[in-house]
Design a protein around this motif. Structure first.
Motif: not given
Length: 356
Positions: A1-17
């Motif tokens: 899948m191609r998944i675009v994440i806004t705010g990907a370097s923040g608290n939840v974004g880092t955990a999601l990565l």
């Protein structure tokens, strides 16, 4: 899948990565300040873009082309004195993301909402996803979360089954060890070292404190499951047990002292107005107004079960505070006391800067 994440370097974004690492996905991050491509941020295609910009929607439209899902995490917590910027980021940014996702034909948009979107009236009691999302009127954060959900309501009403599938995640307060430096920077005055927090001998809080708390890894797991299942609708997310004042005191090794929430709110408001600390009264009002969360829907439809208890999650972030833990991204990296004081003198205090 191609998944675009806004705010990907923040608290939840880092955990999601972290959660998505190793899976066969193409990950795209949209942030105002792209991180260095190291560690968890390495295998991500980064786009530097401010979603508060008036040109955000057309810029995002290009980034969203070919995306199967957009995970919208980007939000602003500071500067608390610049409500206009926070509104343009939270409400305007959500509108831009939604507009761009619709124009690009994205299959699903997973929106980071919050327990803060819920109305008062059931403090200390659990509510399911049908509870009013009117928010807490004295909290700008809560008002903006509520307004963002209203945008999603309007979109679903206008587009029915023919539009982007909308998923709304409503977690409690989110913590993790690597977010310790970022969280403390937003919560403490620049002249107070974060290492002082675990040494507090006293904890002045209302004995009635009872809030939903959750670890970022468990939030990320719920997001990933929602994308994998293309699950629609709202989902409450919280760990057990609900966090109480004496739990916080025990983790800190401090003695708790009862200070009524109204008195505490006044002290916070006065000190914020005097520019002595960066947290506005709305955060105190929200902590003593929002309900607890019934997470049965996430458990049933996402097969989701938090792996961290609320106590373990709090212990994790407090250990992070004691270790000055951080991640290698602009929102989460560690700032020295000298660096913070220098920025306060040259660019203004955190609560008044044009950008945090």
């Amino acid at each position: 899948m191609r998944i675009v994440i806004t705010g990907a370097s923040g608290n939840v974004g880092t955990a999601l990565l972290r959660r998505l690492a190793g899976a066969d996905h193409e990950l795209v991050g949209v942030v105002r300040r792209p991180p260095k491509p190291v560690g968890v941020y390495e295998n991500v295609r980064w786009h530097g873009l401010d979603i508060a910009s008036p040109h955000a929607a057309p810029d995002l439209r290009q980034v969203f082309d070919g995306a199967d899902a957009v995970v919208h995490l980007a939000w602003g917590f500071q500067p608390t004195r610049n409500i206009d910027y926070l509104s343009r980021t939270g409400i305007g940014g959500t509108s831009a993301v939604l507009e761009a996702a619709h124009a690009a034909g994205v299959g699903q948009m997973v929106h980071m909402s919050s327990v803060g979107t819920y109305a008062a009236g059931r403090y200390g009691e659990r509510v399911d996803e049908s509870w009013s999302t009117y928010g807490i009127s004295t909290s700008p954060y809560s008002r903006h979360k509520s307004a963002a959900e209203s945008l999603l309501d309007e979109y679903e009403s206008e587009n029915g089954d023919g539009g982007v599938v909308i998923t709304r995640m409503r977690p409690g307060f989110i913590v993790q060890r690597l977010a310790a430096s970022g969280l403390m920077r937003y919560a403490l005055p620049g002249f107070v070292p974060m290492l002082a927090v675990p040494l507090l001998p006293l904890l002045p809080l209302d004995r009635q404190l009872c809030i939903p708390l959750i670890h970022a890894d468990d939030v990320a797991d719920a997001f990933a499951r929602a994308v994998e299942r293309r699950a629609a609708g709202p989902f409450n997310l919280a760990a057990e047990p609900p966090l109480r004042r004496d739990d916080v005191a025990k983790v800190l090794g401090a003695k708790s002292i009862h200070v009524p929430s109204g008195v505490l709110g006044t002290l916070v408001d006065v000190s914020w107005r005097a520019r002595l600390q960066p947290i506005d009264r709305g955060w105190i009002d929200m902590a003593f107004s929002v309900p607890l969360l019934d997470c049965a829907r996430a458990e049933a439809e996402l097969d989701w079960h938090p792996q961290w208890s609320s106590i373990a999650a709090l212990e994790d972030v407090i250990r992070g505070v004691a270790q000055e833990a951080h991640a290698e991204s602009p929102p989460l990296r560690r700032r020295s006391l000298l660096e913070q004081l220098h920025r306060d003198l040259t660019e203004g205090q955190l609560t008044t800067r044009r950008l945090p």
